[in-house]
Design an enzyme around this catalytic site. Structure first.
Site, PDB file in Angstrom:
ATOM      1  N   ASP A 110       0.801  -1.228   0.000  1.00  0.00           N
ATOM      2  CA  ASP A 110       0.000   0.000   0.000  1.00  0.00           C
ATOM      3  C   ASP A 110       0.833   1.276   0.000  1.00  0.00           C
ATOM      4  O   ASP A 110       0.275   2.364  -0.033  1.00  0.00           O
ATOM      5  CB  ASP A 110      -0.890   0.053   1.251  1.00  0.00           C
ATOM      6  CG  ASP A 110      -1.937  -1.032   1.280  1.00  0.00           C
ATOM      7  OD1 ASP A 110      -2.092  -1.724   0.269  1.00  0.00           O
ATOM      8  OD2 ASP A 110      -2.607  -1.177   2.314  1.00  0.00           O
ATOM      9  N   LYS A 162      -0.599   3.821  19.831  1.00  0.00           N
ATOM     10  CA  LYS A 162      -1.413   5.024  20.031  1.00  0.00           C
ATOM     11  C   LYS A 162      -1.124   5.707  21.369  1.00  0.00           C
ATOM     12  O   LYS A 162      -1.997   5.779  22.243  1.00  0.00           O
ATOM     13  CB  LYS A 162      -2.901   4.682  19.898  1.00  0.00           C
ATOM     14  CG  LYS A 162      -3.270   4.172  18.515  1.00  0.00           C
ATOM     15  CD  LYS A 162      -4.743   3.889  18.361  1.00  0.00           C
ATOM     16  CE  LYS A 162      -5.045   3.402  16.950  1.00  0.00           C
ATOM     17  NZ  LYS A 162      -6.462   3.042  16.750  1.00  0.00           N
ATOM     18  N   ASP A 218       0.457   5.844   2.955  1.00  0.00           N
ATOM     19  CA  ASP A 218      -0.263   4.585   2.801  1.00  0.00           C
ATOM     20  C   ASP A 218      -1.500   4.910   1.973  1.00  0.00           C
ATOM     21  O   ASP A 218      -2.390   5.630   2.434  1.00  0.00           O
ATOM     22  CB  ASP A 218      -0.644   4.035   4.180  1.00  0.00           C
ATOM     23  CG  ASP A 218      -1.462   2.760   4.109  1.00  0.00           C
ATOM     24  OD1 ASP A 218      -2.193   2.563   3.118  1.00  0.00           O
ATOM     25  OD2 ASP A 218      -1.411   1.956   5.051  1.00  0.00           O
TER      26      ASP A 218
END
Length: 360
Positions: A110, A162, A218
């Site tokens: 990707d 995260k 991406d």
């Protein structure tokens, strides 16, 4: 040197484009996504590319076999009978990857960037350990899993998913160089290289990060596909400006296939890619869009932030915007408004779509 590219996914995030062909064969700036990567690998001295395939593998194999002779490299297929994640495919291709003691590349399919493969090889040889990861800086690291590494050497200490407090702004860019010893860590079963293999390697001091200079994206979903196109076109402006179009009605960075035709009094750009056989009639305005092979945009239509797929027909005085995506062979009738519509292949649109949604 070898490279393995992970192309086995279904490409669900990039639908409706991937309902017609596998994602790696979708044209990005007038060339299949996969070919951007394979050509860059070949230029860096890779002579054997292994594709970890499953979905629509016959179509992929046919296209890549046609490229083998042109590029002068060997292209092999490694077929997954079941989804194996991001590490399992390495175990499946173990025999091919371990034919020599050389390190090999692993790529997510990707990703689009300037592909610094030669620099990665030098970096990997310099530190001498089992693995090297390419990392890129992001503005909002709390949205990602970040890589915590030493500033001077690149040695990776840990990965944090995260983070709510700042620990790093570097994320995994989806490109690696691995030594064959890494294959001993991976079983032939569904496995995540990012979550199950890399953290163990980092604890053992076997994993290093090299920071990517320049753009990265991406492009696995439509809005990011368009952002990636903008970044790629700007990179062309800096490095190969002769590839971009210029002339009356062309604004900013615009890539036009030689076989495409543009009518009178059009405004094309900035950030537009027009593919082979595309016809743009008089008085059309197109901004921040990609229009794929053999599509036709009829007179006085206005398109912004759209992906128009193969053989689509967009009528007169149509307005489309807000990441509207037309699948293959879609017809949009005259004088309609499409706002963030995602239209499945072979549909005919006879009324406006004022709110974002999927048109079945």
């Amino acid at each position: 040197m070898k490279a393995l590219i992970l192309v086995g996914g279904y490409g669900t995030r990039l639908r409706p484009l991937t309902l017609s062909i596998p994602k790696p064969l979708v044209d990005f700036c007038n060339k299949p996504i996969l070919l951007h990567q394979v050509e860059a690998l070949a230029s860096a001295g890779v002579d054997h590319v292994i594709l970890a395939v499953s979905y629509m593998s016959q179509m992929l194999e046919k296209e890549m076999k046609a490229q083998e002779q042109r590029l002068g490299i060997r292209i092999s297929m490694s077929h997954e009978e079941e989804p194996l994640g991001t590490a399992g495919p390495l175990a499946l291709a173990r025999d091919l990857l371990s034919e020599t003691a050389e390190p090999f590349f692993v790529l997510n399919s990707d990703v689009i960037c300037d592909f610094p493969f030669q620099a990665m090889v030098q970096f990997h040889r310099h530190h001498g350990q089992e693995g090297s990861i390419l990392v890129t800086k992001v503005e909002e690291p709390s949205k990602y899993g970040v890589v915590v590494c030493e500033a001077d050497t690149g040695r990776i200490h840990r990965f944090v998913e995260k983070p709510q407090v700042f620990v790093s702004n570097k994320i995994n860019a989806g490109m690696y160089i691995l030594s064959p010893a890494v294959l001993q860590r991976i079983q032939l079963q569904p496995t995540s290289i990012e979550k199950e293999i890399f953290p163990v390697m980092a604890k053992e001091g076997q994993l290093y990060a090299m920071e990517l200079q320049g753009f990265w994206m991406d492009i696995g979903q439509p809005k990011d596909f368009l952002t990636g196109m903008c970044l790629f076109l700007q990179s062309l402006r800096q490095k190969q400006p002769e590839q971009l179009c210029s002339g009356p009605g062309i604004v900013g960075n615009v890539l036009v296939d030689p076989s495409a035709r543009i009518g009178k009094n059009c405004s094309i750009g900035p950030n537009v890619s027009l593919g082979p056989g595309v016809v743009v009639e008089d008085g059309v305005c197109i901004r921040r869009c990609t229009v794929l092979r053999d599509a036709r945009i009829r007179s006085h239509s206005w398109l912004e932030s759209c992906i128009v797929c193969w053989r689509c027909r967009v009528g007169q005085w149509v307005r489309m915007e807000n990441v509207t995506v037309l699948g293959e062979d879609v017809i949009v009738n005259d004088e309609l408004y499409l706002n963030g519509a995602s239209v499945l292949p072979h549909k005919s649109i006879g009324e406006s779509v004022p709110e974002p949604g999927i048109i079945m």
